[in-house]
Design a protein around this motif. Structure first.
Motif, PDB file in Angstrom:
ATOM      1  N   ARG A   1      29.632  22.964  17.020  1.00 40.57           N
ATOM      2  CA  ARG A   1      28.915  23.592  18.119  1.00 40.57           C
ATOM      3  C   ARG A   1      29.413  23.338  19.340  1.00 40.57           C
ATOM      4  NH1 ARG A   1      23.279  23.670  16.797  1.00 40.57           N
ATOM      5  NH2 ARG A   1      23.953  25.512  15.451  1.00 40.57           N
TER       6      ARG A   1
ATOM      7  N   SER B   1      31.329  32.659  16.070  1.00 42.22           N
ATOM      8  CA  SER B   1      30.662  33.189  14.946  1.00 42.22           C
ATOM      9  C   SER B   1      31.710  34.130  14.099  1.00 42.22           C
ATOM     10  CB  SER B   1      29.642  34.227  15.476  1.00 42.22           C
ATOM     11  OG  SER B   1      30.200  35.338  16.229  1.00 42.22           O
TER      12      SER B   1
ATOM     13  N   LYS C   1      26.506  36.784  12.541  1.00 36.07           N
ATOM     14  CA  LYS C   1      26.058  35.781  13.510  1.00 36.07           C
ATOM     15  C   LYS C   1      26.278  34.383  13.263  1.00 36.07           C
ATOM     16  CE  LYS C   1      22.742  39.017  15.717  1.00 36.07           C
ATOM     17  NZ  LYS C   1      21.432  39.392  15.957  1.00 36.07           N
TER      18      LYS C   1
ATOM     19  N   ALA D   1      28.037  30.917  12.471  1.00 38.66           N
ATOM     20  CA  ALA D   1      29.093  30.171  12.830  1.00 38.66           C
ATOM     21  C   ALA D   1      30.268  30.408  11.481  1.00 38.66           C
ATOM     22  CB  ALA D   1      29.097  28.813  12.937  1.00 38.66           C
TER      23      ALA D   1
END
Length: 381
Positions: A76, A82, A121, A123
């Motif tokens: 992240r 995504s 949505k 990752a």
């Protein structure tokens, strides 16, 4: 300094010194995250000291104990996209190599409908084989062709993620045996018997005197070309004096230039198309700079209740040539712009059999005009 043999050396609390066969040394931490054992690289010994490695290991262990995932947090921080964002990047990268904008639309719309609701949505680094299985299982047998396309496109997105180092492997690699075989039913394009093609031309010809659609349809039938080749045909490709239409390689399925001989009736069609098209560079247009709609001929045939699709008239032409003529098979295949499958034969064939194809296409035009002498008459033009 003496180097330790290759292997893992435990420092405690899941921290290891990893010595490779090359002599390279790095820090690795092993943790159990949500029931799964995970290994985390903490950096090279040359860049990360033992004290720093222990501090990183302690922070990771604390995060895992609180229900977090150190690997997810690290990704992240790196800005991992995504799955939907990754798909958009893959689409943009592939778009330049596609011949049709429609292919790009099909590519993304299939993912929007089937994949994005489940994994869009997420990752791209977190998508698992179980997630992909959830997408494909409901349609794998009920919508087999669509499921295969979706599978290929998901695989492409995840392969891009591997190449970008957002993940280390592609979960699609293990799914084929799990999904199992599909019962494939071959569905051929709807085509008319060759004896009914002339009647279809007459029906379409009388449907509209002012539109380019009937002209494009008759042009397609008489040249035995694909709709994409006809739809984007340009005047610069037409040589009226020589009676030749040269389709560039970029628009051909086989990616090589294809010359099409034009009979007298086709030249008449082109003359009418010029008066309709104005100054457009495209041969068939409704007066503007855009080609005819993708579904123009399908709709035209549907209105006349003709039980065929545009591509099916190539089959009608092929059946006629086989059943009603003595033209050699290789000449007919060349007229259809089919690739020679035998590699040795393909290597030695240096001609496109153009003049022999001109005789073939003139005979086809004569057959459709229902004039027995039309083919011979056109040969003498």
């Amino acid at each position: 300094m003496r180097t330790a043999p290759p292997g893992r050396y435990c420092d405690g609390n899941g921290l290891y010194l990893f010595v490779q066969r090359s002599g390279a040394r790095s820090w690795v931490q092993r943790l159990v995250i949500r029931g799964r054992r995970r290994d985390f690289g903490l950096g090279s010994v040359a860049l990360v000291s033992l004290a720093e490695a222990r501090e990183k290991a302690r922070a990771n262990r604390k995060l895992a104990r609180e229900g977090g995932d150190p690997l997810v947090e690290r990704r992240r921080a790196r800005g991992v996209p995504s799955f939907a964002e990754a798909a958009a990047r893959v689409l943009e990268q592939k778009r330049a190599g596609w011949r049709s904008e429609k292919h790009g639309w099909d590519w993304v719309s299939s993912l929007q409908r089937y994949a994005f609701p489940r994994i869009g949505k997420m990752a791209v680094s977190d998508v698992t084989s179980a997630d992909v299985l959830d997408v494909l299982s409901p349609i794998w047998h009920t919508k087999a062709p669509t499921a295969r396309f979706v599978f290929q496109r998901i695989r492409s997105v995840l392969e891009w993620a591997v190449a970008m180092e957002f993940r280390t492997s592609n979960p699609c690699d293990q799914l084929r045996p799990v999904l199992g075989p599909q019962h494939r039913v071959v569905r051929h394009m709807r085509a008319l018997p060759h004896r009914e093609v002339a009647s279809a031309i007459e029906a379409v010809r009388g449907s509209s005197r002012s539109s380019a659609d009937p002209l494009a349809f008759e042009f397609l039938v008489l040249t035995a070309a694909r709709w994409g080749e006809v739809r984007w045909a340009e005047w610069a490709e037409i040589d009226d004096d020589a009676g030749v239409w040269t389709v560039p390689a970029t628009r051909m399925k086989a990616k090589r230039e294809h010359r099409v001989p034009l009979c007298r009736r086709v030249l008449e069609i082109l003359d009418r198309a010029r008066r309709l098209g104005g100054r457009s560079p495209l041969v068939f247009t409704r007066g503007g700079e855009k080609p005819l709609p993708e579904n123009a001929l399908r709709r035209l045939l549907g209105k006349q209740e003709i039980a065929a699709v545009p591509h099916g008239f190539r089959s009608s032409f092929r059946d006629w040539a086989a059943e009603e003529t003595d033209h050699p098979r290789e000449v007919v295949e060349a007229a259809l712009a089919h690739v020679v499958q035998n590699k040795v034969e393909a290597a030695y064939r240096r001609t496109d059999l153009f003049e022999r194809r001109r005789y073939l296409m003139n005979d086809w035009a004569g057959y459709l005009a229902d004039r027995p002498d039309a083919g011979m008459w056109d040969r003498m033009r």
